[in-house]
Design a protein around this motif. Structure first.
Motif, PDB file in Angstrom:
ATOM      1  N   THR A  22       0.839  -1.211   0.000  1.00  9.67           N
ATOM      2  CA  THR A  22       0.000   0.000   0.000  1.00  9.67           C
ATOM      3  C   THR A  22       0.870   1.255   0.000  1.00  9.67           C
ATOM      4  OG1 THR A  22      -1.681  -1.178   1.275  1.00  9.67           O
ATOM      5  CG2 THR A  22      -1.910   1.207   1.130  1.00  9.67           C
ATOM      6  N   GLN A  23       1.692   1.398   1.062  1.00  6.44           N
ATOM      7  CA  GLN A  23       2.473   2.619   1.210  1.00  6.44           C
ATOM      8  C   GLN A  23       3.868   2.342   1.761  1.00  6.44           C
ATOM      9  OE1 GLN A  23      -0.040   4.856   3.866  1.00  6.44           O
ATOM     10  NE2 GLN A  23      -1.308   5.709   2.210  1.00  6.44           N
ATOM     11  N   GLY A  24       4.768   3.298   1.479  1.00 11.91           N
ATOM     12  CA  GLY A  24       6.110   3.247   2.040  1.00 11.91           C
ATOM     13  C   GLY A  24       6.605   4.654   2.288  1.00 11.91           C
ATOM     14  N   SER A  25       7.529   4.818   3.223  1.00 19.21           N
ATOM     15  CA  SER A  25       8.055   6.161   3.502  1.00 19.21           C
ATOM     16  C   SER A  25       9.547   6.101   3.792  1.00 19.21           C
ATOM     17  CB  SER A  25       7.328   6.794   4.694  1.00 19.21           C
ATOM     18  OG  SER A  25       7.640   6.102   5.887  1.00 19.21           O
ATOM     19  N   GLY A  26      10.227   7.183   3.442  1.00 17.58           N
ATOM     20  CA  GLY A  26      11.651   7.296   3.726  1.00 17.58           C
ATOM     21  C   GLY A  26      11.909   8.561   4.511  1.00 17.58           C
ATOM     22  N   SER A  27      12.688   8.433   5.564  1.00 17.58           N
ATOM     23  CA  SER A  27      13.017   9.587   6.397  1.00 17.58           C
ATOM     24  C   SER A  27      14.531   9.710   6.474  1.00 17.58           C
ATOM     25  CB  SER A  27      12.439   9.399   7.812  1.00 17.58           C
ATOM     26  OG  SER A  27      12.809  10.470   8.649  1.00 17.58           O
ATOM     27  N   PHE A  28      15.050  10.857   6.024  1.00 21.27           N
ATOM     28  CA  PHE A  28      16.503  11.055   5.937  1.00 21.27           C
ATOM     29  C   PHE A  28      16.910  12.315   6.691  1.00 21.27           C
ATOM     30  CE2 PHE A  28      14.771   9.329   1.963  1.00 21.27           C
ATOM     31  CZ  PHE A  28      15.350   8.059   1.979  1.00 21.27           C
ATOM     32  N   ASN A  29      18.150  12.333   7.140  1.00 19.43           N
ATOM     33  CA  ASN A  29      18.678  13.488   7.853  1.00 19.43           C
ATOM     34  C   ASN A  29      19.964  13.972   7.205  1.00 19.43           C
ATOM     35  OD1 ASN A  29      17.201  14.022  10.684  1.00 19.43           O
ATOM     36  ND2 ASN A  29      17.133  11.826  10.224  1.00 19.43           N
ATOM     37  N   VAL A  30      20.104  15.290   7.138  1.00 20.93           N
ATOM     38  CA  VAL A  30      21.321  15.879   6.570  1.00 20.93           C
ATOM     39  C   VAL A  30      22.510  15.552   7.462  1.00 20.93           C
ATOM     40  CG1 VAL A  30      22.488  18.036   5.990  1.00 20.93           C
ATOM     41  CG2 VAL A  30      20.076  17.719   5.385  1.00 20.93           C
ATOM     42  N   ALA A  31      22.336  15.721   8.772  1.00 23.77           N
ATOM     43  CA  ALA A  31      23.412  15.410   9.716  1.00 23.77           C
ATOM     44  C   ALA A  31      23.571  13.905   9.826  1.00 23.77           C
ATOM     45  CB  ALA A  31      23.095  16.011  11.085  1.00 23.77           C
ATOM     46  N   VAL A  32      24.820  13.439   9.667  1.00 26.83           N
ATOM     47  CA  VAL A  32      25.100  12.005   9.699  1.00 26.83           C
ATOM     48  C   VAL A  32      26.027  11.682  10.859  1.00 26.83           C
ATOM     49  CG1 VAL A  32      26.133  10.081   8.451  1.00 26.83           C
ATOM     50  CG2 VAL A  32      24.825  11.812   7.211  1.00 26.83           C
ATOM     51  N   SER A  33      25.704  10.608  11.563  1.00 28.64           N
ATOM     52  CA  SER A  33      26.532  10.154  12.671  1.00 28.64           C
ATOM     53  C   SER A  33      26.644   8.638  12.612  1.00 28.64           C
ATOM     54  CB  SER A  33      25.920  10.575  14.014  1.00 28.64           C
ATOM     55  OG  SER A  33      26.660  10.043  15.088  1.00 28.64           O
ATOM     56  N   ASN A  34      27.867   8.123  12.774  1.00 20.01           N
ATOM     57  CA  ASN A  34      28.085   6.683  12.682  1.00 20.01           C
ATOM     58  C   ASN A  34      27.366   5.897  13.772  1.00 20.01           C
ATOM     59  OD1 ASN A  34      29.660   6.777  10.370  1.00 20.01           O
ATOM     60  ND2 ASN A  34      31.570   7.012  11.523  1.00 20.01           N
ATOM     61  N   ASP A  35      27.116   6.528  14.902  1.00 19.70           N
ATOM     62  CA  ASP A  35      26.464   5.804  15.999  1.00 19.70           C
ATOM     63  C   ASP A  35      24.966   6.082  16.076  1.00 19.70           C
ATOM     64  OD1 ASP A  35      26.637   8.410  16.779  1.00 19.70           O
ATOM     65  OD2 ASP A  35      27.525   8.015  18.751  1.00 19.70           O
ATOM     66  N   GLN A  36      24.423   6.753  15.057  1.00 18.54           N
ATOM     67  CA  GLN A  36      22.979   7.008  15.019  1.00 18.54           C
ATOM     68  C   GLN A  36      22.385   6.445  13.733  1.00 18.54           C
ATOM     69  OE1 GLN A  36      22.300  11.210  15.476  1.00 18.54           O
ATOM     70  NE2 GLN A  36      22.640  11.179  17.683  1.00 18.54           N
ATOM     71  N   LEU A  37      21.341   5.654  13.883  1.00 21.36           N
ATOM     72  CA  LEU A  37      20.672   5.078  12.715  1.00 21.36           C
ATOM     73  C   LEU A  37      19.504   5.983  12.339  1.00 21.36           C
ATOM     74  CD1 LEU A  37      20.686   1.315  13.831  1.00 21.36           C
ATOM     75  CD2 LEU A  37      22.462   2.624  12.668  1.00 21.36           C
ATOM     76  N   ASN A  38      19.856   7.174  11.814  1.00 20.23           N
ATOM     77  CA  ASN A  38      18.813   8.177  11.550  1.00 20.23           C
ATOM     78  C   ASN A  38      18.409   8.293  10.083  1.00 20.23           C
ATOM     79  OD1 ASN A  38      21.162   9.351  10.691  1.00 20.23           O
ATOM     80  ND2 ASN A  38      20.901  11.281  11.804  1.00 20.23           N
ATOM     81  N   GLN A  39      18.768   7.275   9.298  1.00 23.36           N
ATOM     82  CA  GLN A  39      18.288   7.189   7.910  1.00 23.36           C
ATOM     83  C   GLN A  39      17.359   5.967   7.852  1.00 23.36           C
ATOM     84  OE1 GLN A  39      19.313   9.827   6.568  1.00 23.36           O
ATOM     85  NE2 GLN A  39      21.312  10.247   7.447  1.00 23.36           N
ATOM     86  N   THR A  40      16.110   6.166   7.436  1.00 28.22           N
ATOM     87  CA  THR A  40      15.104   5.109   7.610  1.00 28.22           C
ATOM     88  C   THR A  40      14.223   4.905   6.381  1.00 28.22           C
ATOM     89  OG1 THR A  40      14.980   5.703   9.959  1.00 28.22           O
ATOM     90  CG2 THR A  40      13.217   4.316   9.099  1.00 28.22           C
ATOM     91  N   LEU A  41      13.929   3.638   6.099  1.00 29.49           N
ATOM     92  CA  LEU A  41      12.938   3.269   5.081  1.00 29.49           C
ATOM     93  C   LEU A  41      11.944   2.309   5.727  1.00 29.49           C
ATOM     94  CD1 LEU A  41      15.198   2.630   1.942  1.00 29.49           C
ATOM     95  CD2 LEU A  41      13.497   4.457   2.181  1.00 29.49           C
ATOM     96  N   THR A  42      10.649   2.603   5.542  1.00 36.94           N
ATOM     97  CA  THR A  42       9.590   1.779   6.132  1.00 36.94           C
ATOM     98  C   THR A  42       8.538   1.500   5.075  1.00 36.94           C
ATOM     99  OG1 THR A  42       9.936   2.822   8.293  1.00 36.94           O
ATOM    100  CG2 THR A  42       7.865   1.640   7.980  1.00 36.94           C
ATOM    101  N   TRP A  43       8.081   0.253   4.984  1.00 35.52           N
ATOM    102  CA  TRP A  43       7.028  -0.051   4.018  1.00 35.52           C
ATOM    103  C   TRP A  43       6.083  -1.130   4.538  1.00 35.52           C
ATOM    104  CZ3 TRP A  43      12.017  -1.612   3.655  1.00 35.52           C
ATOM    105  CH2 TRP A  43      12.281  -2.969   3.402  1.00 35.52           C
TER     106      TRP A  43
END
Length: 296
Positions: free
Chosen positions: A250-271
């Motif tokens: 049905t749906q999927g979303s992607g959430s991304f951040n400009v700031a990148v950190s090796n110890d943070q999983l702040n780039q996300t794909l969900t479907w």
């Protein structure tokens, strides 16, 4: 003629004949000597020629040997490189086989570790069951055994989660999909490939959002840190031209951040897939998209 005169003339003839024979012998000796010298020169020349030819063959053989060694070395290097490039993919495939053995062959999993540095071996540990699980991906120079206890205390570079809801509508609400009409009136930006995004700014934050097919994507930037979401959004768009994400039911979303950190999983794909929601989180957009593109 007097007898004395005859005897004198005979003696003179014998002397001249002797001189002629000596001269002939000397000439024959000289001739033989020259002939031998020429033969010797020819032999030397032939031997020299033979040596040159032999050296040429040796040189050629050596050259061919060197060439063959170089080719062999090149082939070996190429083969080694090829094997090296497949090491982590093969390693992950073995882990996936174990995961499917433990949780059932019906589960879907990423088939690429998401990075190409073969000096860092991919590691995997997981928790859960076929309906609900989380797989943690990390890497180190040595490589750990599947589900090694010490991996629980290691910082992961990515995770893959499956969560099963009671209904499809509950699963859909967990995706955080945004429709295009929610951005009416907002400033727009050209992202390339005939895609246009909108920017929502406020409270020191910026959110650049766009839609592709059944997916909606958002890039977050902190305005007070002078971050601009446009470049990151264009990077995502370019990657999605190269890698194809799973098709959401049905749906999927992607959430991304400009700031990148090796110890943070702040780039996300969900479907969503019916009443199931899959999520990949990573510390890198490249890793995130590469892993997602191989989920099956």
């Amino acid at each position: 003629m007097k007898k004395g005169t005859v005897l004198g003339m005979l003696a003179l003839s014998l002397i001249l004949a002797g001189c002629g024979n000596n001269s002939s012998k000397s000439s024959a000796s000289t001739s033989t000597s020259r002939t031998s010298a020429v033969k010797s020169d020819k032999k030397s020349s032939t031997t020299a020629s033979s040596k040159v030819s032999s050296n040429s063959v040796v040189s050629s053989t050596s050259s061919n040997s060197s060439s063959n060694e170089a080719t062999s070395s090149s082939t070996s290097y190429s083969s080694s490189t090829s094997v090296s490039q497949k090491t982590n993919v093969q390693r992950l495939a073995q882990f996936n086989a174990t995961l499917k053995s433990n949780m059932g062959t019906g589960i879907i999993l990423p088939n690429n570790p998401g990075y190409s540095n073969e000096n860092q071996k991919v590691n995997v540990w997981y928790e859960g069951n076929a309906a609900n699980f989380t797989i943690y991906y990390s890497s180190d120079s040595n490589g750990q055994e599947f589900n090694a206890t010490n991996l629980k205390n290691v910082t992961s570079y990515a995770t893959f989660t499956k969560k099963t809801y009671a209904t499809a509508s509950q699963a859909q609400s967990a995706v955080n999909y945004r429709t295009i009409d929610t951005n009416n009136g907002l400033p727009t930006v050209n992202l390339g490939y005939r895609l246009t995004g909108t920017i929502d700014s406020g409270a020191g934050q910026k959110y650049l959002q766009w839609n592709e097919g059944r997916w909606s994507f958002t890039v977050h930037a902190t305005a007070v840190n002078n971050e601009d979401p446009t470049a990151t959004a264009k990077t995502v768009v370019s990657l999605l031209e190269e890698y194809y994400l799973p098709a959401p039911n049905t749906q999927g979303s992607g959430s991304f951040n400009v700031a990148v950190s090796n110890d943070q999983l702040n780039q996300t794909l969900t479907w969503q897939n019916n009443n199931v929601v899959y999520t990949i989180r990573a510390n890198s957009i490249d890793t995130l998209i590469r892993m997602a593109a191989t989920v099956k």
